[in-house]
Write a protein that holds these residues in place. Structure first.
Motif, mmCIF file in Angstrom:
data_model
loop_
_atom_site.group_PDB
_atom_site.id
_atom_site.type_symbol
_atom_site.label_atom_id
_atom_site.label_comp_id
_atom_site.label_asym_id
_atom_site.label_seq_id
_atom_site.Cartn_x
_atom_site.Cartn_y
_atom_site.Cartn_z
ATOM 1 N N ILE A 37 0.873 -1.163 0.000
ATOM 2 C CA ILE A 37 0.000 0.000 0.000
ATOM 3 C C ILE A 37 0.911 1.215 0.000
ATOM 4 O O ILE A 37 2.054 1.152 0.448
ATOM 5 N N GLY A 38 0.400 2.317 -0.544
ATOM 6 C CA GLY A 38 1.236 3.509 -0.573
ATOM 7 C C GLY A 38 0.537 4.670 -1.221
ATOM 8 O O GLY A 38 -0.676 4.661 -1.444
ATOM 9 N N SER A 39 1.333 5.663 -1.542
ATOM 10 C CA SER A 39 0.800 6.869 -2.163
ATOM 11 C C SER A 39 0.407 6.594 -3.608
ATOM 12 O O SER A 39 0.707 5.526 -4.160
ATOM 13 N N PRO A 44 1.369 -1.753 -6.306
ATOM 14 C CA PRO A 44 0.787 -2.559 -5.235
ATOM 15 C C PRO A 44 1.211 -4.025 -5.203
ATOM 16 O O PRO A 44 1.030 -4.693 -4.204
ATOM 17 N N ARG A 66 1.559 -1.950 -11.644
ATOM 18 C CA ARG A 66 0.446 -1.126 -11.175
ATOM 19 C C ARG A 66 -0.396 -0.721 -12.370
ATOM 20 O O ARG A 66 0.086 -0.687 -13.505
ATOM 21 N N ARG A 161 5.910 3.642 -0.300
ATOM 22 C CA ARG A 161 5.257 2.341 -0.321
ATOM 23 C C ARG A 161 5.670 1.522 0.898
ATOM 24 O O ARG A 161 6.825 1.531 1.305
#
Length: 173
Positions: A37-39, A44, A66, A161
Protein backbone atom coordinates in the motif's frame (compact mmCIF):
# COMPACT_ATOMS: atom_id res chain seq x y z
CA UNK A 1 54.04 -4.40 -18.93
CA UNK A 2 55.37 -6.51 -16.04
CA UNK A 3 53.00 -4.79 -13.55
CA UNK A 4 50.04 -5.54 -15.85
CA UNK A 5 50.94 -9.26 -15.95
CA UNK A 6 51.27 -9.35 -12.16
CA UNK A 7 47.87 -7.69 -11.72
CA UNK A 8 46.23 -10.18 -14.10
CA UNK A 9 47.88 -13.12 -12.30
CA UNK A 10 46.69 -11.79 -8.90
CA UNK A 11 43.14 -11.31 -10.23
CA UNK A 12 43.06 -14.87 -11.59
CA UNK A 13 44.42 -16.26 -8.31
CA UNK A 14 41.80 -14.43 -6.21
CA UNK A 15 39.03 -15.48 -8.60
CA UNK A 16 40.02 -19.15 -8.39
CA UNK A 17 40.33 -18.97 -4.59
CA UNK A 18 36.89 -17.36 -4.07
CA UNK A 19 34.54 -20.32 -4.89
CA UNK A 20 35.83 -22.57 -2.05
CA UNK A 21 35.38 -19.69 0.41
CA UNK A 22 31.86 -19.00 -0.87
CA UNK A 23 31.02 -22.71 -0.65
CA UNK A 24 31.74 -22.67 3.09
CA UNK A 25 28.94 -20.18 3.73
CA UNK A 26 25.31 -21.32 3.56
CA UNK A 27 24.02 -18.46 1.43
CA UNK A 28 21.01 -18.83 -0.81
CA UNK A 29 19.03 -16.69 -3.20
CA UNK A 30 15.72 -15.44 -1.76
CA UNK A 31 12.51 -14.85 -3.72
CA UNK A 32 9.92 -12.49 -2.20
CA UNK A 33 6.48 -11.96 -3.76
CA UNK A 34 4.83 -8.95 -2.10
CA UNK A 35 1.74 -6.76 -1.89
CA UNK A 36 1.93 -3.11 -0.91
CA UNK A 37 0.00 0.00 0.00
CA UNK A 38 1.24 3.51 -0.57
CA UNK A 39 0.80 6.87 -2.16
CA UNK A 40 -0.70 7.41 -5.61
CA UNK A 41 1.56 5.92 -8.27
CA UNK A 42 3.12 3.30 -5.99
CA UNK A 43 3.10 -0.29 -7.25
CA UNK A 44 0.79 -2.56 -5.24
CA UNK A 45 2.20 -5.97 -6.32
CA UNK A 46 5.59 -7.31 -7.28
CA UNK A 47 8.34 -9.82 -6.71
CA UNK A 48 11.93 -9.37 -5.55
CA UNK A 49 14.95 -11.66 -5.84
CA UNK A 50 17.81 -11.11 -3.38
CA UNK A 51 21.32 -12.30 -4.17
CA UNK A 52 23.66 -12.40 -1.14
CA UNK A 53 27.10 -10.82 -1.58
CA UNK A 54 28.35 -11.18 2.01
CA UNK A 55 26.67 -12.06 5.28
CA UNK A 56 25.61 -8.39 5.71
CA UNK A 57 25.18 -7.25 2.09
CA UNK A 58 22.88 -8.31 -0.73
CA UNK A 59 21.72 -7.11 -4.14
CA UNK A 60 18.00 -7.20 -4.81
CA UNK A 61 16.28 -6.90 -8.15
CA UNK A 62 12.52 -6.52 -8.31
CA UNK A 63 9.72 -6.14 -10.81
CA UNK A 64 6.42 -4.49 -9.85
CA UNK A 65 3.09 -3.81 -11.56
CA UNK A 66 0.45 -1.13 -11.17
CA UNK A 67 -2.53 0.11 -13.12
CA UNK A 68 -1.18 3.42 -14.42
CA UNK A 69 -2.49 6.73 -15.66
CA UNK A 70 -4.78 6.45 -18.68
CA UNK A 71 -5.31 2.75 -18.02
CA UNK A 72 -1.77 1.73 -18.99
CA UNK A 73 -0.27 -1.40 -17.44
CA UNK A 74 2.79 0.18 -15.80
CA UNK A 75 5.81 -1.93 -14.91
CA UNK A 76 8.81 -0.91 -12.84
CA UNK A 77 12.12 -2.55 -12.03
CA UNK A 78 14.77 -1.69 -9.45
CA UNK A 79 18.19 -2.89 -8.43
CA UNK A 80 18.78 -2.23 -4.76
CA UNK A 81 21.66 -2.73 -2.35
CA UNK A 82 20.51 -4.20 0.99
CA UNK A 83 22.63 -3.78 4.12
CA UNK A 84 21.56 -6.20 6.84
CA UNK A 85 22.07 -4.79 10.34
CA UNK A 86 22.77 -6.84 13.50
CA UNK A 87 19.87 -9.05 14.58
CA UNK A 88 17.40 -7.80 17.15
CA UNK A 89 16.03 -10.92 18.83
CA UNK A 90 14.95 -13.15 15.93
CA UNK A 91 14.44 -10.21 13.53
CA UNK A 92 16.95 -8.78 11.09
CA UNK A 93 16.55 -5.07 10.20
CA UNK A 94 18.03 -3.78 6.94
CA UNK A 95 18.61 -0.56 5.01
CA UNK A 96 18.00 -0.26 1.27
CA UNK A 97 19.07 2.11 -1.52
CA UNK A 98 18.89 1.64 -5.27
CA UNK A 99 18.07 2.76 -8.79
CA UNK A 100 15.57 1.64 -11.38
CA UNK A 101 13.18 2.36 -14.22
CA UNK A 102 9.47 3.05 -13.96
CA UNK A 103 6.78 3.25 -16.61
CA UNK A 104 4.13 5.96 -16.35
CA UNK A 105 1.43 7.58 -18.42
CA UNK A 106 2.14 11.07 -19.75
CA UNK A 107 -0.91 13.11 -20.79
CA UNK A 108 -1.31 14.20 -24.40
CA UNK A 109 -3.12 17.55 -24.58
CA UNK A 110 -5.35 18.85 -27.32
CA UNK A 111 -4.85 22.35 -28.65
CA UNK A 112 -7.95 23.49 -26.76
CA UNK A 113 -7.22 22.27 -23.25
CA UNK A 114 -7.87 18.98 -21.51
CA UNK A 115 -5.83 15.80 -22.05
CA UNK A 116 -7.15 13.61 -24.86
CA UNK A 117 -4.95 10.51 -24.37
CA UNK A 118 -2.07 9.03 -22.43
CA UNK A 119 1.31 8.02 -23.81
CA UNK A 120 3.48 5.43 -22.06
CA UNK A 121 6.85 6.85 -20.92
CA UNK A 122 9.84 5.59 -18.95
CA UNK A 123 11.60 7.41 -16.10
CA UNK A 124 14.72 6.73 -14.05
CA UNK A 125 14.04 6.28 -10.33
CA UNK A 126 15.97 6.14 -7.07
CA UNK A 127 14.74 4.49 -3.89
CA UNK A 128 15.71 4.46 -0.23
CA UNK A 129 14.26 2.87 2.86
CA UNK A 130 14.51 -0.15 5.04
CA UNK A 131 12.71 -3.07 6.50
CA UNK A 132 12.59 -6.03 8.80
CA UNK A 133 12.92 -9.78 8.14
CA UNK A 134 11.39 -12.16 10.68
CA UNK A 135 12.03 -15.91 10.25
CA UNK A 136 9.03 -18.23 10.24
CA UNK A 137 11.05 -21.44 9.78
CA UNK A 138 14.27 -22.55 8.06
CA UNK A 139 12.96 -21.71 4.59
CA UNK A 140 10.43 -18.86 5.09
CA UNK A 141 10.71 -15.28 6.35
CA UNK A 142 8.09 -12.57 6.74
CA UNK A 143 9.40 -9.33 5.32
CA UNK A 144 8.08 -5.80 5.80
CA UNK A 145 9.65 -3.08 3.68
CA UNK A 146 9.10 0.71 3.60
CA UNK A 147 10.55 2.66 0.67
CA UNK A 148 10.56 6.15 -0.77
CA UNK A 149 10.77 6.39 -4.59
CA UNK A 150 11.68 9.46 -6.65
CA UNK A 151 11.37 9.50 -10.45
CA UNK A 152 13.12 12.04 -12.64
CA UNK A 153 12.23 13.76 -15.88
CA UNK A 154 9.56 16.11 -17.13
CA UNK A 155 6.83 14.30 -15.18
CA UNK A 156 8.94 13.34 -12.14
CA UNK A 157 7.14 12.36 -8.97
CA UNK A 158 7.60 10.87 -5.51
CA UNK A 159 5.93 7.82 -4.02
CA UNK A 160 6.03 6.04 -0.69
CA UNK A 161 5.26 2.34 -0.32
CA UNK A 162 4.98 -0.16 2.52
CA UNK A 163 5.19 -3.76 1.29
CA UNK A 164 4.56 -7.07 3.03
CA UNK A 165 6.00 -10.23 1.55
CA UNK A 166 6.96 -13.82 2.24
CA UNK A 167 10.57 -14.65 1.40
CA UNK A 168 11.51 -18.19 0.55
CA UNK A 169 14.95 -19.58 -0.06
CA UNK A 170 15.41 -20.84 -3.61
CA UNK A 171 17.51 -23.97 -3.72
CA UNK A 172 17.89 -24.50 0.04
CA UNK A 173 17.53 -28.15 1.09
Amino acid sequence: MRAYESAVLALVAFTLAAPPVLAQEARTVEVTPYVAIGSAGASPVGAAVTFPLTSNLGVETDVAYRRGEGRIHALSTNTTLLWFLPRVGRSTPYLAAGVGLSQFGAPIFSSVGPPIATQSRLAMTVNAGGGLKVPVNDKLDLRTDARWFKSFGKHGSEQFRVAQGISFDAGKR
